[in-house]
Design a protein around this motif. Sequence first.
Motif, PDB file in Angstrom:
ATOM      1  N   GLY A  28       0.878  -1.129   0.078  1.00 47.98           N
ATOM      2  CA  GLY A  28       0.421   0.226   0.088  1.00 47.98           C
ATOM      3  C   GLY A  28       0.574   1.476  -0.054  1.00 47.98           C
ATOM      4  N   GLU A  29       1.950   0.840  -0.343  1.00 44.96           N
ATOM      5  CA  GLU A  29       3.120   2.384   0.112  1.00 44.96           C
ATOM      6  C   GLU A  29       3.718   3.086  -0.794  1.00 44.96           C
ATOM      7  N   LEU A  30       2.058   3.391  -2.364  1.00 42.89           N
ATOM      8  CA  LEU A  30       2.409   3.507  -3.980  1.00 42.89           C
ATOM      9  C   LEU A  30       3.458   5.015  -3.666  1.00 42.89           C
ATOM     10  N   ASP A  31       2.822   5.647  -2.781  1.00 37.11           N
ATOM     11  CA  ASP A  31       3.934   7.573  -2.659  1.00 37.11           C
ATOM     12  C   ASP A  31       5.214   6.970  -2.649  1.00 37.11           C
ATOM     13  N   ALA A  32       5.481   6.424  -1.636  1.00 41.05           N
ATOM     14  CA  ALA A  32       6.883   6.166  -1.326  1.00 41.05           C
ATOM     15  C   ALA A  32       7.665   5.439  -2.291  1.00 41.05           C
ATOM     16  N   ILE A  33       7.141   5.103  -3.215  1.00 43.27           N
ATOM     17  CA  ILE A  33       7.654   4.329  -3.949  1.00 43.27           C
ATOM     18  C   ILE A  33       8.199   4.998  -5.260  1.00 43.27           C
ATOM     19  N   TYR A  34       7.363   5.464  -5.009  1.00 49.26           N
ATOM     20  CA  TYR A  34       7.698   6.346  -6.265  1.00 49.26           C
ATOM     21  C   TYR A  34       7.949   7.476  -6.010  1.00 49.26           C
ATOM     22  N   PRO A  48      -7.277  -7.914  11.029  1.00 46.02           N
ATOM     23  CA  PRO A  48      -8.547  -6.548  10.644  1.00 46.02           C
ATOM     24  C   PRO A  48      -7.675  -5.571  11.621  1.00 46.02           C
ATOM     25  N   THR A  49      -6.242  -6.183  12.279  1.00 54.24           N
ATOM     26  CA  THR A  49      -5.137  -4.959  12.515  1.00 54.24           C
ATOM     27  C   THR A  49      -4.474  -4.970  12.463  1.00 54.24           C
ATOM     28  N   TYR A  50      -3.762  -5.341  10.500  1.00 53.64           N
ATOM     29  CA  TYR A  50      -3.348  -4.859  10.247  1.00 53.64           C
ATOM     30  C   TYR A  50      -3.231  -4.427   8.194  1.00 53.64           C
ATOM     31  N   ARG A  51      -4.781  -4.351   8.507  1.00 53.73           N
ATOM     32  CA  ARG A  51      -5.302  -3.679   7.592  1.00 53.73           C
ATOM     33  C   ARG A  51      -5.251  -1.952   7.337  1.00 53.73           C
ATOM     34  N   THR A  52      -4.736  -1.403   6.607  1.00 50.92           N
ATOM     35  CA  THR A  52      -4.443  -0.231   6.727  1.00 50.92           C
ATOM     36  C   THR A  52      -5.339   0.309   5.530  1.00 50.92           C
ATOM     37  N   LEU A  53      -5.698   1.479   5.015  1.00 44.41           N
ATOM     38  CA  LEU A  53      -6.275   2.066   3.425  1.00 44.41           C
ATOM     39  C   LEU A  53      -5.374   1.891   3.117  1.00 44.41           C
ATOM     40  N   GLY A  54      -4.162   2.638   3.140  1.00 40.97           N
ATOM     41  CA  GLY A  54      -3.398   3.121   1.982  1.00 40.97           C
ATOM     42  C   GLY A  54      -3.441   4.311   1.387  1.00 40.97           C
ATOM     43  N   ASP A  55      -2.189   4.201   0.462  1.00 41.60           N
ATOM     44  CA  ASP A  55      -3.074   5.849  -0.290  1.00 41.60           C
ATOM     45  C   ASP A  55      -3.524   5.401  -2.037  1.00 41.60           C
ATOM     46  N   LYS A  81      22.505 -20.038 -21.703  1.00 39.94           N
ATOM     47  CA  LYS A  81      21.129 -19.010 -21.110  1.00 39.94           C
ATOM     48  C   LYS A  81      21.631 -19.565 -19.606  1.00 39.94           C
ATOM     49  N   GLU A  82      21.479 -18.034 -19.259  1.00 40.03           N
ATOM     50  CA  GLU A  82      21.111 -17.886 -17.994  1.00 40.03           C
ATOM     51  C   GLU A  82      19.755 -16.697 -17.139  1.00 40.03           C
ATOM     52  N   THR A  83      19.379 -17.106 -16.922  1.00 41.12           N
ATOM     53  CA  THR A  83      18.044 -15.743 -16.074  1.00 41.12           C
ATOM     54  C   THR A  83      18.786 -15.898 -14.919  1.00 41.12           C
ATOM     55  N   LYS A  84      18.532 -13.832 -14.543  1.00 45.02           N
ATOM     56  CA  LYS A  84      19.046 -13.630 -13.360  1.00 45.02           C
ATOM     57  C   LYS A  84      18.228 -13.015 -12.250  1.00 45.02           C
ATOM     58  N   PHE A  85      17.926 -14.120 -11.474  1.00 46.86           N
ATOM     59  CA  PHE A  85      17.036 -13.728 -10.648  1.00 46.86           C
ATOM     60  C   PHE A  85      17.297 -12.313  -9.415  1.00 46.86           C
ATOM     61  N   LEU A  86      16.645 -11.522  -9.430  1.00 51.35           N
ATOM     62  CA  LEU A  86      15.874 -10.777  -8.164  1.00 51.35           C
ATOM     63  C   LEU A  86      15.407 -10.839  -7.348  1.00 51.35           C
ATOM     64  N   ALA A  87      15.119 -10.866  -5.969  1.00 47.94           N
ATOM     65  CA  ALA A  87      13.919 -11.082  -4.776  1.00 47.94           C
ATOM     66  C   ALA A  87      14.564  -9.458  -3.930  1.00 47.94           C
ATOM     67  N   LEU A  88      13.431  -9.193  -3.827  1.00 46.76           N
ATOM     68  CA  LEU A  88      13.498  -7.442  -3.466  1.00 46.76           C
ATOM     69  C   LEU A  88      12.963  -7.710  -2.096  1.00 46.76           C
ATOM     70  N   ASP A  89      12.701  -6.843  -1.176  1.00 51.92           N
ATOM     71  CA  ASP A  89      12.636  -6.457   0.361  1.00 51.92           C
ATOM     72  C   ASP A  89      11.155  -5.789   0.201  1.00 51.92           C
ATOM     73  N   LYS A  90      10.178  -5.744   0.894  1.00 54.48           N
ATOM     74  CA  LYS A  90       9.110  -5.162   1.261  1.00 54.48           C
ATOM     75  C   LYS A  90       9.186  -3.264   1.832  1.00 54.48           C
ATOM     76  N   CYS A  91       8.492  -2.791   1.318  1.00 55.82           N
ATOM     77  CA  CYS A  91       8.805  -1.085   0.967  1.00 55.82           C
ATOM     78  C   CYS A  91       8.980  -0.403   2.999  1.00 55.82           C
ATOM     79  N   LEU A  92       9.949  -0.127   2.859  1.00 56.56           N
ATOM     80  CA  LEU A  92       9.752   0.197   4.503  1.00 56.56           C
ATOM     81  C   LEU A  92      11.595   0.898   4.574  1.00 56.56           C
ATOM     82  N   PRO A  93      11.608   2.148   5.031  1.00 56.55           N
ATOM     83  CA  PRO A  93      13.125   2.687   5.466  1.00 56.55           C
ATOM     84  C   PRO A  93      13.719   1.530   5.677  1.00 56.55           C
ATOM     85  N   GLY A  94      15.433   1.623   5.069  1.00 53.66           N
ATOM     86  CA  GLY A  94      15.930   1.001   5.816  1.00 53.66           C
ATOM     87  C   GLY A  94      16.113  -0.715   4.551  1.00 53.66           C
ATOM     88  N   LYS A  95      15.115  -1.116   4.230  1.00 55.16           N
ATOM     89  CA  LYS A  95      15.563  -2.137   3.712  1.00 55.16           C
ATOM     90  C   LYS A  95      15.562  -2.013   2.201  1.00 55.16           C
TER      91      LYS A  95
END
Length: 399
Positions: free
Chosen positions: A20-26, A65-72, A254-268
């Motif tokens: 739900g962190e579109l603003d932070a990502i953009y 329910p306690t983790y649900r936030t509307l986000g942006d 051939k090869e495939t370059k794989f990359l996994a990324l973290d969630k959108c939080l400061p320091g991640k």
Amino acid sequence: QVFTDEVSKVTIAVEGCCHGELDAIYNTVKEIEEKHDKNIDLVLLCGDVQAARNQADMASMAMPPTYRTLGDFHQYYNGEKKAPYLTIIIGGNHEAALYFWEMPFGGWIAPNIYYLGFAGVVNYGGLRIMGLSGIFKHYNYFKGHWEAPPFTDNHLVKKKSYYHIKEYQIWRMSLLTGNFDVALSHDWPTGVYNHGDKQTLLRMKPYFRQEVYSNRLGNPHGKYLLDKLQPKYWFSAHLHVKFAAVCPHTHNNKETKFLALDKCLPGKHFLQVVDVDCSSEGEKKLTYDPEWLAITKMTWRLVACYYKMTWRFWPSNHWQLTDEMKAILTVDDETLSWVKKEFNGNYEIPLNFEKTASLDSEEVKLTPITDFTQNPQTMALMKRLGIFPTPIEPEANPE
């Protein structure tokens, strides 16, 4: 198509779990552009977008329910904001099922934000991009797409099953041919950890150890697609850790370059910018993939919209198909020719986003819905391809 003397490139920004962190990502993408004097063509989100339009959508998310936030997201949906970059997304395991359910084939969830559906393929600027939504759970893999609204806290089994990958989608993607530049999935293909710094991964995430050493972490059928389709890049999220690997395809070097990324939080480590060499030339606009349109037209009649265990395409890694399935193991020339004639060379995805819910809706729909024709974009594509709604069996609900 043949390259010109200078290889075409598309610059993409890939993000892990959005939550739900579109603003932070953009904003982060914009900062990278300014700091490194780059122009980002495309933003790719690897799931958990949490595209909630309202309180009813939030109630359809499979999380406490306690983790649900509307986000942006609702601000982008409503037109208060517009995504500053063309954005392609897949679904994860924390999504507004009530909204995504409307678009099994994908579509615009907001202006400039395109969802690939349960599974999908699009093209952009010469890139061929495939995406697979959801996560793998073996106990739901062989079931049909039986899930339909209502998605409430009294329907927790259904809310979770909705985002579990079904074999039908893997089978459809296995029919694809040709070159792929980018693949997106929420959870990892099984085994990719064997081609990167596995020990560092286990130091960061020690509770992965048992699954890693038993080769059960991730989606084994994602691994099948990785080996078969061999995209240049495969991006994932879900496990909230950055991890890189180079997966070899030894029989053709051939090869495939794989990359996994973290969630959108400061320091991640949640975002990576990549310059991707294009497999072909093309305008920088989002287009349908002709082969995927043909596969959609051919295979829709076999979709199962009921709870019971359905066919098994490769038990013990061997294909065991019905006669009807054997007849469409490859995309037939007749269907592909039909698609090419119908679209007449114009595969640009129409900008036909429409709102289908109000922002202030708190009403949780309790009346069962019995087909997929709830979104005008879905209906328009089905009509264009000459396919028809498949009824969902409401009596099959295990709850």
